[in-house]
Design a protein around this motif. Structure first.
Motif, PDB file in Angstrom:
ATOM      1  N   PRO A 143      -2.087  20.358 -12.489  1.00 39.51           N
ATOM      2  CA  PRO A 143      -2.790  19.113 -12.639  1.00 39.51           C
ATOM      3  C   PRO A 143      -3.878  19.066 -13.646  1.00 39.51           C
ATOM      4  N   PRO A 144      -4.675  20.260 -13.453  1.00 37.29           N
ATOM      5  CA  PRO A 144      -6.032  20.226 -14.380  1.00 37.29           C
ATOM      6  C   PRO A 144      -5.643  20.091 -15.845  1.00 37.29           C
ATOM      7  N   VAL A 145      -4.519  20.349 -16.485  1.00 42.67           N
ATOM      8  CA  VAL A 145      -3.960  20.055 -17.338  1.00 42.67           C
ATOM      9  C   VAL A 145      -3.675  18.555 -18.067  1.00 42.67           C
ATOM     10  N   LEU A 146      -3.404  17.895 -17.093  1.00 39.88           N
ATOM     11  CA  LEU A 146      -2.792  16.497 -17.173  1.00 39.88           C
ATOM     12  C   LEU A 146      -3.740  15.668 -17.265  1.00 39.88           C
ATOM     13  N   SER A 147      -3.649  14.763 -18.130  1.00 41.07           N
ATOM     14  CA  SER A 147      -4.438  13.447 -18.286  1.00 41.07           C
ATOM     15  C   SER A 147      -4.573  12.656 -17.179  1.00 41.07           C
ATOM     16  N   GLY A 148      -5.683  11.607 -17.024  1.00 38.74           N
ATOM     17  CA  GLY A 148      -5.582  10.745 -16.036  1.00 38.74           C
ATOM     18  C   GLY A 148      -4.406   9.910 -15.880  1.00 38.74           C
ATOM     19  N   GLY A 149      -3.956   9.442 -16.970  1.00 39.67           N
ATOM     20  CA  GLY A 149      -2.616   8.757 -16.688  1.00 39.67           C
ATOM     21  C   GLY A 149      -1.422   9.419 -16.298  1.00 39.67           C
ATOM     22  N   GLU A 150      -1.472  10.715 -16.853  1.00 35.19           N
ATOM     23  CA  GLU A 150      -0.426  11.486 -16.165  1.00 35.19           C
ATOM     24  C   GLU A 150      -0.304  11.822 -14.753  1.00 35.19           C
ATOM     25  N   LYS A 151      -1.544  12.276 -14.356  1.00 35.67           N
ATOM     26  CA  LYS A 151      -1.989  12.587 -13.016  1.00 35.67           C
ATOM     27  C   LYS A 151      -1.533  11.248 -12.158  1.00 35.67           C
ATOM     28  N   GLN A 152      -1.724  10.052 -12.580  1.00 36.57           N
ATOM     29  CA  GLN A 152      -1.572   8.772 -11.781  1.00 36.57           C
ATOM     30  C   GLN A 152       0.113   8.790 -11.755  1.00 36.57           C
ATOM     31  N   ARG A 153       0.786   9.096 -12.776  1.00 33.46           N
ATOM     32  CA  ARG A 153       2.086   8.913 -12.897  1.00 33.46           C
ATOM     33  C   ARG A 153       2.916   9.871 -11.888  1.00 33.46           C
ATOM     34  N   ALA A 154       2.265  11.112 -11.850  1.00 30.07           N
ATOM     35  CA  ALA A 154       2.716  12.127 -10.875  1.00 30.07           C
ATOM     36  C   ALA A 154       2.512  11.765  -9.430  1.00 30.07           C
ATOM     37  N   ALA A 155       1.403  11.186  -9.159  1.00 30.47           N
ATOM     38  CA  ALA A 155       0.877  10.568  -7.770  1.00 30.47           C
ATOM     39  C   ALA A 155       1.856   9.466  -7.390  1.00 30.47           C
ATOM     40  N   ILE A 156       2.385   8.684  -8.350  1.00 29.41           N
ATOM     41  CA  ILE A 156       3.327   7.721  -7.923  1.00 29.41           C
ATOM     42  C   ILE A 156       4.709   8.466  -7.641  1.00 29.41           C
ATOM     43  N   ALA A 157       5.159   9.208  -8.517  1.00 32.61           N
ATOM     44  CA  ALA A 157       6.662   9.778  -8.246  1.00 32.61           C
ATOM     45  C   ALA A 157       6.580  10.320  -6.885  1.00 32.61           C
ATOM     46  N   ARG A 158       5.181  11.247  -6.565  1.00 29.55           N
ATOM     47  CA  ARG A 158       5.226  12.058  -5.321  1.00 29.55           C
ATOM     48  C   ARG A 158       5.344  10.831  -4.028  1.00 29.55           C
ATOM     49  N   ALA A 159       4.690   9.589  -4.427  1.00 38.53           N
ATOM     50  CA  ALA A 159       4.870   8.637  -3.277  1.00 38.53           C
ATOM     51  C   ALA A 159       6.328   8.023  -3.071  1.00 38.53           C
ATOM     52  N   LEU A 160       6.952   8.081  -4.285  1.00 41.39           N
ATOM     53  CA  LEU A 160       8.222   7.461  -4.104  1.00 41.39           C
ATOM     54  C   LEU A 160       9.407   8.460  -3.841  1.00 41.39           C
ATOM     55  N   ILE A 161       9.304   9.600  -3.914  1.00 43.13           N
ATOM     56  CA  ILE A 161      10.409  10.578  -3.931  1.00 43.13           C
ATOM     57  C   ILE A 161      11.169  10.497  -2.708  1.00 43.13           C
ATOM     58  N   ASP A 162      10.483  10.251  -1.345  1.00 44.85           N
ATOM     59  CA  ASP A 162      11.175  10.265  -0.206  1.00 44.85           C
ATOM     60  C   ASP A 162      11.598   8.975   0.254  1.00 44.85           C
ATOM     61  N   ARG A 163      11.669   8.045  -0.873  1.00 42.94           N
ATOM     62  CA  ARG A 163      12.115   6.812  -0.609  1.00 42.94           C
ATOM     63  C   ARG A 163      11.639   6.062   0.577  1.00 42.94           C
ATOM     64  N   PRO A 164      10.380   5.814   0.597  1.00 39.42           N
ATOM     65  CA  PRO A 164       9.720   5.211   2.059  1.00 39.42           C
ATOM     66  C   PRO A 164       9.998   3.830   2.268  1.00 39.42           C
ATOM     67  N   GLU A 165      10.046   3.389   3.655  1.00 38.20           N
ATOM     68  CA  GLU A 165      10.344   2.165   4.152  1.00 38.20           C
ATOM     69  C   GLU A 165       9.145   1.179   3.667  1.00 38.20           C
ATOM     70  N   ILE A 166       8.047   1.788   3.352  1.00 40.78           N
ATOM     71  CA  ILE A 166       6.801   0.741   2.746  1.00 40.78           C
ATOM     72  C   ILE A 166       5.993   1.675   1.792  1.00 40.78           C
ATOM     73  N   LEU A 167       5.603   0.994   0.704  1.00 41.89           N
ATOM     74  CA  LEU A 167       4.707   1.761  -0.479  1.00 41.89           C
ATOM     75  C   LEU A 167       3.465   0.980  -0.460  1.00 41.89           C
ATOM     76  N   LEU A 168       2.525   1.845  -0.359  1.00 43.50           N
ATOM     77  CA  LEU A 168       1.120   1.187  -0.910  1.00 43.50           C
ATOM     78  C   LEU A 168       0.555   1.917  -1.927  1.00 43.50           C
ATOM     79  N   ALA A 169       0.301   1.028  -2.709  1.00 47.38           N
ATOM     80  CA  ALA A 169      -0.313   1.410  -4.157  1.00 47.38           C
ATOM     81  C   ALA A 169      -1.656   1.087  -4.703  1.00 47.38           C
ATOM     82  N   ASP A 170      -2.656   1.690  -4.597  1.00 44.75           N
ATOM     83  CA  ASP A 170      -4.056   1.396  -4.930  1.00 44.75           C
ATOM     84  C   ASP A 170      -4.189   1.736  -6.531  1.00 44.75           C
ATOM     85  N   GLU A 171      -4.398   0.448  -7.166  1.00 43.19           N
ATOM     86  CA  GLU A 171      -4.478   0.357  -8.764  1.00 43.19           C
ATOM     87  C   GLU A 171      -3.597   1.509  -9.307  1.00 43.19           C
ATOM     88  N   PRO A 172      -2.239   1.347  -9.288  1.00 39.30           N
ATOM     89  CA  PRO A 172      -1.380   2.338  -9.793  1.00 39.30           C
ATOM     90  C   PRO A 172      -1.295   2.475 -11.161  1.00 39.30           C
TER      91      PRO A 172
END
Length: 227
Positions: A143-172
């Motif tokens: 992560p320290p090598v990633l840009s802000g946008g890349e970190k954002q996308r990695a965080a989104i992927a982590r939230a989605l990987i387990d196919r949650p019943e509900i997704l909450l996204a704060d300024e994604p």
């Protein structure tokens, strides 16, 4: 057990929240998050959008009112059961919360590893999702090598990987360019079509205008909903 699709995933009834003896930050919130629904949460800066997301994620408890999650009154749920409930909720924080000692791939796979799944059962899914969010060439980067946008996308992927019943996204889409914002929005829409309820907190009116979806507008601690 047969799931009752008429029962909302989350129900708020006259919910209020204050810190200490201060004024109420949120007050008299009454609304449902239906199963398979898609909504935007918007409002001016400081209105309490992130605070409301924290209530939805069970990282805050209300000062007053009723919250039911997955048809259970949260006031009667033992604290030790909260982590199990949170596993059914995916969340993307504004500060990303990636672990700096893990690669992009490892960060995204972490929720599955925590659940004890074998890597062979999820590796292809993680790689496919990383490719979809534009990180297919960055899976072994820390992560320290990633840009802000890349970190954002990695965080989104982590939230989605387990196919949650509900997704909450704060300024994604706050740290990505318009083409990637549209791509991420399509990812959220596809997840919604597969059955996940989605709540996106955003200031981006152009993003909201791309989808016919419910708008939840938070202002001065109160919530108005426009279907």
């Amino acid at each position: 057990m047969t799931r009752d699709w008429a029962v909302p995933l989350i129900h708020f009834e006259n919910v209020g929240l204050r810190y200490g003896m201060g004024p109420e930050i949120l007050r008299d919130l009454t609304f449902d998050i239906p199963r398979r629904s898609f909504q935007f949460l918007t409002g001016p800066s400081g209105a309490g959008k992130t605070t409301l997301l924290r209530l939805l994620f069970l990282s805050l408890k209300p000062t007053r009112g009723l919250i039911r999650m997955f048809d259970r009154n949260i006031s009667s749920i033992p604290r030790e059961e909260f982590p199990m409930l949170r596993r059914r909720v995916g969340i993307v924080f504004q500060d990303f919360r990636l672990l700096d000692h893990l690669t992009t791939y490892e960060n995204v796979a972490l929720p599955l590893r925590v659940r004890g799944k074998e890597e062979a059962s999820y590796r292809s899914d993680v790689l496919e999702l990383l490719k979809w969010v534009g990180l297919g060439e960055r899976l072994n980067v820390l992560p320290p090598v990633l840009s802000g946008g890349e970190k954002q996308r990695a965080a989104i992927a982590r939230a989605l990987i387990d196919r949650p019943e509900i997704l909450l996204a704060d300024e994604p889409t706050g740290n990505v360019d318009p083409p990637m914002a549209r791509r991420l929005l399509n990812l959220f829409l596809e997840l919604n079509r597969l059955g996940t309820a989605v709540v996106i907190a955003t200031h981006d009116l152009s993003l909201m205008d791309q989808v016919e979806a419910r708008r939840m507008i938070l202002s001065q601690g109160r919530l108005d909903i426009y279907e």
